[in-house]
Design a protein around this motif. Structure first.
Motif: not given
Ligand code: FAD
Ligand code: NA7
Length: 485
Positions: A194-196, A217-219, A281-283, A363-366
């Motif tokens: 989520y950070i990435g 994978i994503v998220l 942003a790999i953890g 998750v604060f994506t756009p």
């Protein structure tokens, strides 16, 4: 005996968990010291004040930059609503960073005053165990040895760097981004947690050019149907995703730009590109190393500390809370509540334990994604596909009509028991103000929400949250979940 120690409780770490625990312990009559120390980032040397990750380099600056990015979008939409706006408006990175940092400084100040008022002794020192009742605090100058009956470890974590050439020298992490003294420009964001995704999202909204590099994978850990919709909504906004790709090296070119070599993990094919910024942003890694835990006898598991249902470690007088504990959600409200409940059990005669189940998150994506409870795949794994009913639908937010924003990824679903009461196991929502939408539903889910209750709740019109009360189509029916016009 109890009286022979300097303190009843020493809390190591002044972040979300540590501060909550220390303050609550004092309220319940304990003599408490709280240590906090921030090591500067390896290359830029970024550091910050008391308060931990959330306030300084986490939730708060992230949300402020997300908001800045949403406002840019809103200004452009405003034209469609009849506002006369200059189409050439452009953000000022330096001003944004200044505003964000000013806010953070004010929170640091309030935190210190609050600790003083609440009679928590704050020690700006790095703690390491001498034995299970003794701690060495390395101060800015000198050191101090202090003892306590009880310890709470709340040291949190810091971003990891990959083990490839140039990673530390030329890359930055979220620890540097929110105070970066230059514009990020073309940015490679490595990692699709989520950070990435959040960082890539606000960078795009602020007019920069992020690319997301995804190893697998994503998220991971989130509902994968929702995760893929989030990724697709970002791609639609012009954020490229390099799939199944890992970085190999980062080199600095003569012109100051960063040459990144990378490879596709499936085909083995190698490629390269040039960026202004590389963001890892790999953890995150739990900060166990400085603590000298072997001196106290505390067990470590993969940079984290395993605890039981009372947050007790394997050593009788030592507890751990927050991001440092093994296998629990790494979120501020989790850290705060667990810290507070622990203090109440230790000093207030309480028996209430932290419930780590059904914690809502966003998750604060756009286009934001929020959820509570089980993902569809976890529900299927737990109960079997035949026992699960998924209600779903696409929807059109009213506020998207006039600016003609894409509604393609506005989607929500309820994962429920198929038979019987149709208890709701999980709720998932992609769309505007996702956190605000899900928070109340999280309370409902914790109270035993059923599909029957949900669809008999009268909606608030026109909102996007009301879409949950209108869920009528099951995945099993095969009916089209897109709304008619
Ligand atoms: P921390 O807040 O990290 O505090 C630990 C403190 O201990 C730090 O100040 C550290 O420097 C200090 N310390 C470490 N070792 C020692 C030592 N040996 N001696 C003394 N002090 C020490 N969560 C959400 O809920 N919502 C969000 O939107 C969100 N967004 C995030 C965005 C980003 C970019 C990041 C990085 C995190 C985000 N989080 C979010 C997670 C949240 O910040 C953490 O879950 C939370 O801060 C954990 O609190 P903690 O008290 O366990 O650790
Ligand atoms: P996460 O959620 O742990 O995600 C890390 C991401 O980085 C994930 O997509 C990983 O892919 C990827 N990753 C991990 N190591 C590498 C390497 N070496 N190279 C390339 N990509 C890599 O971390 P966040 O930073 O988003 O969040 C931090 C924590 O805060 C997280 O644990 C949350 O619970 C809260 P993978 O899926 O492993 O293939």
């Amino acid at each position: 005996t109890k009286g022979s120690y300097d303190y009843d409780l020493i809390v190591i770490g002044g972040g979300s968990a540590g501060l909550a625990c220390a303050k609550e312990a004092v309220l319940n009559g304990a003599r408490v010291a709280c240590l906090d120390f921030v090591k500067p980032t390896p290359t830029l040397g970024t550091k910050w004040g008391v308060g931990g990750t959330c306030v300084n380099v986490g939730c708060i600056p992230k949300k402020l930059m997300h908001q800045a990015s949403l406002l840019g979008e809103a200004v452009h939409e405003a034209a469609a609503y009849g506002w006369n706006v200059d189409e050439k408006i452009k953000p000022d990175w330096h001003k944004l960073v200044q505003s964000v940092q000013n806010h953070i400084k004010s929170v640091n100040w309030v935190t210190r005053v609050d600790l003083r008022d609440k009679k928590v002794e704050y020690i700006n020192g790095l703690g390491s165990f001498v034995d299970s009742h003794t701690l060495l605090a390395k101060l800015k100058s000198g050191e101090r040895t202090i003892t306590a009956q009880t310890f709470v470890i709340a040291v949190g974590g810091r971003p990891r760097y990959p083990d490839i050439p140039g990673a530390v020298e030329y890359g930055i992490t979220s620890d540097d981004l929110f105070s970066l003294d230059r514009e990020p420009g073309k940015t490679l964001v490595v990692g699709a947690g989520y950070i990435g995704l959040e960082c890539a999202g606000f960078l795009k909204g602020l007019g920069y050019e992020p690319t997301v590099m995804v190893r697998s994978i994503v998220l991971r850990g989130f509902d994968q149907q929702m995760a893929e919709l989030v990724a697709a909504s970002m791609e639609e906004r012009g954020i490229p995703f390099l799939r199944k790709t890992v970085p190999l090296s980062v080199e600095k070119q003569d012109d100051g730009k960063l040459l990144v070599k990378y490879k596709n993990v499936e085909t083995g094919e190698e490629a390269e590109d040039v960026y202004d910024t590389v963001l890892w942003a790999i953890g995150r890694k739990g900060l166990v190393d400085d603590l000298n835990l072997p001196n106290a006898g505390v067990t470590v598991q993969k940079d984290k500390i395993p605890v039981d249902s009372q947050e007790a470690t394997n050593v009788a007088n030592i507890y751990a809370v927050g991001d440092i504990i093994y296998g629990k959600p790494e979120l501020t409200p989790v850290a705060v509540l667990a810290g507070r409940l622990l203090a109440r059990r230790l000093y207030g005669g309480s028996t209430q334990r932290m419930d780590y189940k059904d914690v809502a998150t966003t998750v604060f994506t756009p286009l934001e994604y929020a959820c509570v409870g089980l993902s569809e795949e976890d529900a299927v794994k737990q109960f079997g596909a035949d026992e699960i009913e998924v209600f779903h639908g696409y929807y059109k937010p009213t506020e998207f009509f006039i600016p003609q924003k894409s509604v393609r990824y506005c989607y929500l679903k309820a994962v429920a028991e198929r038979h019987g009461d149709q208890r709701v196991y999980g709720l998932h929502y992609i769309g505007p103000v996702a956190g605000e939408v899900i928070q109340g539903f999280a309370a409902a889910l914790k109270s035993g929400l059923t599909i029957n209750t949900l669809i008999n709740t009268v909606g608030i019109h026109p909102t996007t949250a009301e879409e949950f009360t209108r869920l009528a189509i099951t995945k099993r029916s095969g009916l089209d979940p897109t709304p008619a016009s």
